[in-house]
Every structure is written in structure tokens, then in C-alpha cells.
Design a protein around this motif. Structure first.
Motif, mmCIF file in Angstrom:
data_model
loop_
_atom_site.group_PDB
_atom_site.id
_atom_site.type_symbol
_atom_site.label_atom_id
_atom_site.label_comp_id
_atom_site.label_asym_id
_atom_site.label_seq_id
_atom_site.Cartn_x
_atom_site.Cartn_y
_atom_site.Cartn_z
ATOM 1 N N THR A 3 -62.541 -30.710 13.313
ATOM 2 C CA THR A 3 -61.940 -31.827 13.928
ATOM 3 C C THR A 3 -60.527 -31.560 13.661
ATOM 4 O OG1 THR A 3 -62.116 -32.689 11.743
ATOM 5 C CG2 THR A 3 -63.940 -33.297 13.051
ATOM 6 N N LYS A 4 -59.694 -32.512 13.995
ATOM 7 C CA LYS A 4 -58.266 -32.452 13.890
ATOM 8 C C LYS A 4 -57.705 -32.544 12.505
ATOM 9 C CE LYS A 4 -56.724 -32.788 18.586
ATOM 10 N NZ LYS A 4 -55.907 -33.399 19.614
ATOM 11 N N LEU A 5 -58.664 -33.240 11.697
ATOM 12 C CA LEU A 5 -58.459 -33.887 10.292
ATOM 13 C C LEU A 5 -57.741 -32.699 9.513
ATOM 14 C CD1 LEU A 5 -58.491 -36.097 8.373
ATOM 15 C CD2 LEU A 5 -60.774 -35.389 7.903
ATOM 16 N N LYS A 6 -58.284 -31.450 9.695
ATOM 17 C CA LYS A 6 -57.339 -30.541 8.734
ATOM 18 C C LYS A 6 -56.062 -30.071 9.106
ATOM 19 C CE LYS A 6 -58.074 -25.589 7.341
ATOM 20 N NZ LYS A 6 -58.965 -24.415 7.294
ATOM 21 N N SER A 31 -64.327 -31.997 3.460
ATOM 22 C CA SER A 31 -64.786 -30.783 3.805
ATOM 23 C C SER A 31 -65.609 -30.851 4.856
ATOM 24 C CB SER A 31 -65.116 -29.692 2.704
ATOM 25 O OG SER A 31 -65.488 -28.553 3.279
ATOM 26 N N LYS A 32 -66.663 -31.643 4.628
ATOM 27 C CA LYS A 32 -67.743 -31.734 5.900
ATOM 28 C C LYS A 32 -66.988 -32.280 6.986
ATOM 29 C CE LYS A 32 -71.638 -32.021 2.710
ATOM 30 N NZ LYS A 32 -72.864 -32.839 2.444
ATOM 31 N N TRP A 33 -66.158 -33.249 6.928
ATOM 32 C CA TRP A 33 -65.541 -33.876 7.961
ATOM 33 C C TRP A 33 -64.771 -32.933 8.850
ATOM 34 C CZ3 TRP A 33 -63.284 -38.543 5.259
ATOM 35 C CH2 TRP A 33 -64.328 -39.666 4.854
ATOM 36 N N GLU A 34 -63.882 -32.022 8.119
ATOM 37 C CA GLU A 34 -62.975 -31.128 8.747
ATOM 38 C C GLU A 34 -63.877 -29.987 9.571
ATOM 39 O OE1 GLU A 34 -60.455 -29.271 5.986
ATOM 40 O OE2 GLU A 34 -59.173 -31.261 5.766
ATOM 41 N N ARG A 35 -64.866 -29.576 8.823
ATOM 42 C CA ARG A 35 -66.005 -28.698 9.630
ATOM 43 C C ARG A 35 -66.638 -29.193 10.719
ATOM 44 N NH1 ARG A 35 -67.686 -27.555 4.275
ATOM 45 N NH2 ARG A 35 -69.634 -28.252 4.898
ATOM 46 N N GLY A 36 -66.619 -30.626 10.932
ATOM 47 C CA GLY A 36 -67.401 -31.205 11.842
ATOM 48 C C GLY A 36 -69.013 -31.358 11.526
ATOM 49 N N ASP A 37 -69.358 -30.939 10.143
ATOM 50 C CA ASP A 37 -70.629 -30.999 9.703
ATOM 51 C C ASP A 37 -70.957 -32.463 9.600
ATOM 52 O OD1 ASP A 37 -70.690 -28.387 9.455
ATOM 53 O OD2 ASP A 37 -70.574 -28.323 7.416
ATOM 54 N N GLU A 57 -60.137 -41.220 17.825
ATOM 55 C CA GLU A 57 -60.830 -40.595 19.072
ATOM 56 C C GLU A 57 -60.149 -39.271 19.152
ATOM 57 O OE1 GLU A 57 -61.214 -44.881 19.768
ATOM 58 O OE2 GLU A 57 -59.431 -43.531 19.223
ATOM 59 N N ASP A 58 -58.840 -39.177 18.736
ATOM 60 C CA ASP A 58 -58.253 -37.777 18.919
ATOM 61 C C ASP A 58 -58.835 -37.065 17.612
ATOM 62 O OD1 ASP A 58 -56.935 -38.450 21.264
ATOM 63 O OD2 ASP A 58 -55.163 -38.801 20.264
ATOM 64 N N ILE A 59 -58.773 -37.426 16.534
ATOM 65 C CA ILE A 59 -59.204 -36.818 15.241
ATOM 66 C C ILE A 59 -60.555 -36.031 15.160
ATOM 67 C CG2 ILE A 59 -59.322 -36.939 12.725
ATOM 68 C CD1 ILE A 59 -57.094 -39.118 12.851
ATOM 69 N N PHE A 60 -61.519 -37.395 15.729
ATOM 70 C CA PHE A 60 -62.776 -36.541 15.625
ATOM 71 C C PHE A 60 -63.373 -36.836 16.927
ATOM 72 C CE2 PHE A 60 -61.863 -39.044 11.583
ATOM 73 C CZ PHE A 60 -62.319 -37.992 10.615
ATOM 74 N N PHE A 61 -62.962 -36.165 17.912
ATOM 75 C CA PHE A 61 -63.032 -36.154 19.356
ATOM 76 C C PHE A 61 -64.807 -35.819 19.582
ATOM 77 C CE2 PHE A 61 -63.066 -31.534 19.543
ATOM 78 C CZ PHE A 61 -61.978 -31.200 18.553
ATOM 79 N N THR A 62 -65.269 -35.179 18.908
ATOM 80 C CA THR A 62 -66.740 -34.558 19.185
ATOM 81 C C THR A 62 -67.476 -35.715 18.940
ATOM 82 O OG1 THR A 62 -66.888 -33.652 17.029
ATOM 83 C CG2 THR A 62 -66.388 -32.205 18.729
#
Length: 68
Positions: A3-6, A31-37, A57-62
Motif C-alpha cells: 500500500t502507499k501507507l509506507k 507492518s501488515k497494512w504496509e505489506r498488504g497482508d 482509496e488511494d492509500i489502500f487501493f487494492t
């Protein structure tokens, strides 16, 4: 997928632990959010959007990229 969070966190010179403290979660959750887990609950996504002033929507686009 990441994600774009990192990227947003790095722009504010925050560690994962610092961001976790701001949001009231543990560092491993960030960490899990940043990895997209995993993805945050909708209310937490809103808090993150409000903090970074970037649409969730831009941060967590997936999380918003549904197959049609």
C-alpha cells in the motif's frame, strides 16, 4: 500487494511504532497494512485518511480494486 501507507509514513518521518501509537494499534499491525497482508477496518481507514489527508482509496487501493 503493498500500500502507499509506507510512503506516506516515510514522508512524515514516522516509524511504524510512532504511527501505531498515533492510531492506537500495535507496530506489527501497521507492518501488515504496509505489506498488504491485511487491511484496516473502515473506521480505521478513515482515521488514516484524516491523518494523512489522502483518500483511503488511494492509500489502500487494492482493498477497493474489485473485479467486475
Amino acid at each position: 500487494m503493498k500500500t502507499k501507507l509506507k510512503v506516506l509514513r516515510a514522508k512524515k518521518n514516522l516509524t511504524q511504532s510512532q504511527l501505531a501509537s498515533i492510531l492506537g494499534v500495535k507496530q506489527n499491525v501497521v507492518s501488515k497494512w504496509e505489506r498488504g497482508d491485511s487491511v484496516p477496518r473502515p473506521d480505521m481507514m478513515q482515521r488514516i485518511e484524516d491523518y494523512f489527508k489522502v483518500p483511503k482509496e488511494d492509500i489502500f487501493f487494492t482493498a477497493f480494486n474489485y473485479l467486475k
